[in-house]
Design a protein around this motif. Sequence first.
Motif, PDB file in Angstrom:
ATOM      1  N   GLY A  20       0.776  -1.171  -0.136  1.00 29.85           N
ATOM      2  CA  GLY A  20       0.102  -0.059  -0.088  1.00 29.85           C
ATOM      3  C   GLY A  20       0.762   1.190  -0.255  1.00 29.85           C
ATOM      4  N   GLN A  21       0.546   2.008  -0.880  1.00 29.56           N
ATOM      5  CA  GLN A  21       1.179   3.438  -1.013  1.00 29.56           C
ATOM      6  C   GLN A  21       0.451   4.583  -0.512  1.00 29.56           C
ATOM      7  N   GLY A  22       0.689   5.223   0.598  1.00 33.29           N
ATOM      8  CA  GLY A  22      -0.064   6.334   0.996  1.00 33.29           C
ATOM      9  C   GLY A  22       0.391   7.580   0.401  1.00 33.29           C
ATOM     10  N   GLY A  23      -0.261   8.612   0.904  1.00 37.01           N
ATOM     11  CA  GLY A  23       0.002  10.031   0.484  1.00 37.01           C
ATOM     12  C   GLY A  23       1.301  10.777   0.863  1.00 37.01           C
ATOM     13  N   GLN A  24       2.048   9.933   1.379  1.00 37.18           N
ATOM     14  CA  GLN A  24       3.365  10.840   1.984  1.00 37.18           C
ATOM     15  C   GLN A  24       4.265  11.370   0.948  1.00 37.18           C
ATOM     16  N   SER A  62      -0.374  15.437   3.678  1.00 37.37           N
ATOM     17  CA  SER A  62      -1.310  16.837   3.476  1.00 37.37           C
ATOM     18  C   SER A  62      -2.497  16.409   4.217  1.00 37.37           C
ATOM     19  N   PRO A  63      -3.178  17.369   4.956  1.00 34.36           N
ATOM     20  CA  PRO A  63      -4.623  16.958   5.334  1.00 34.36           C
ATOM     21  C   PRO A  63      -5.666  16.725   4.259  1.00 34.36           C
ATOM     22  N   ASP A  64      -5.288  17.446   2.968  1.00 35.30           N
ATOM     23  CA  ASP A  64      -6.388  17.215   1.960  1.00 35.30           C
ATOM     24  C   ASP A  64      -6.227  15.810   1.241  1.00 35.30           C
ATOM     25  N   PHE A  65      -7.459  15.277   1.293  1.00 37.86           N
ATOM     26  CA  PHE A  65      -7.629  13.933   0.443  1.00 37.86           C
ATOM     27  C   PHE A  65      -7.187  13.982  -0.865  1.00 37.86           C
ATOM     28  N   SER A  66      -7.531  15.068  -1.719  1.00 39.10           N
ATOM     29  CA  SER A  66      -7.059  14.898  -3.004  1.00 39.10           C
ATOM     30  C   SER A  66      -5.627  14.950  -3.336  1.00 39.10           C
ATOM     31  N   VAL A  67      -5.074  15.803  -2.491  1.00 39.50           N
ATOM     32  CA  VAL A  67      -3.471  15.711  -2.437  1.00 39.50           C
ATOM     33  C   VAL A  67      -2.883  14.361  -2.038  1.00 39.50           C
ATOM     34  N   GLN A  68      -3.399  13.841  -0.992  1.00 36.52           N
ATOM     35  CA  GLN A  68      -3.018  12.566  -0.591  1.00 36.52           C
ATOM     36  C   GLN A  68      -3.437  11.424  -1.557  1.00 36.52           C
ATOM     37  N   VAL A  69      -4.515  11.599  -2.515  1.00 37.17           N
ATOM     38  CA  VAL A  69      -4.604  10.504  -3.565  1.00 37.17           C
ATOM     39  C   VAL A  69      -3.358  10.717  -4.528  1.00 37.17           C
ATOM     40  N   LYS A  70      -3.532  11.834  -5.166  1.00 37.46           N
ATOM     41  CA  LYS A  70      -2.545  12.524  -6.283  1.00 37.46           C
ATOM     42  C   LYS A  70      -0.871  11.807  -5.827  1.00 37.46           C
ATOM     43  N   GLN A  71      -0.494  11.966  -4.455  1.00 36.81           N
ATOM     44  CA  GLN A  71       0.720  11.679  -4.043  1.00 36.81           C
ATOM     45  C   GLN A  71       0.736  10.263  -4.031  1.00 36.81           C
ATOM     46  N   ALA A  72      -0.058   9.740  -3.539  1.00 37.91           N
ATOM     47  CA  ALA A  72      -0.180   8.111  -3.492  1.00 37.91           C
ATOM     48  C   ALA A  72      -0.029   7.336  -4.849  1.00 37.91           C
ATOM     49  N   TYR A  73      -0.893   8.184  -5.945  1.00 38.51           N
ATOM     50  CA  TYR A  73      -0.572   7.532  -7.286  1.00 38.51           C
ATOM     51  C   TYR A  73       0.895   7.845  -7.631  1.00 38.51           C
TER      52      TYR A  73
END
Length: 162
Positions: free
Chosen positions: A66-70, A77-88
């Motif tokens: 599993g890759q998270g949004g770190q 980031s506390p922002d969901f969309s930022v975490q999703v983009k970073q995870a991808y």
Amino acid sequence: MSRKIKHLLVGGLITMTMSLPTATTANESDLRLTIVNPENLYDPTPNGYSTAVIVPAGARVAYISGQGGQDATGSLSPDFSVQVKQAYANLRSALDALGAKPDQVAKLTVYVVDHDMSKLGVLTESVKAMFGNTLPAQTLIPVPKLAVDPMLFEVEAVVLLK
């Protein structure tokens, strides 16, 4: 095994094979994934995934944790969309390390903290941006929390290696 049971087994296999669209037959010497979206099921492609993916016989398969949004420093980031983009982006880095490309991903499992329908747009946009028309099979699992409290999203992958 009785002749009757053999007929039932063979008949069942033929029926199962015949019910699949002809485009789903994988060429075993070709190490490409075969995407299957049966016409009698809901078309999942607008939502960023495929119903099923066939991995050819004899292929090597890798599993990406599993890759998270770190980001590279471990910050989230506390922002969901930022975490999703970073995870991808992190998933893409893991694929690069394997010498693989997005069209070699057979299956994704995504975990979303406190999932609701408002998050689907972000998820679909990110998947389509990375995978284009070669959409992997995918399962979304809503969860109350992930390994680290500020994590809101995680994606893991099963990858065909050539």
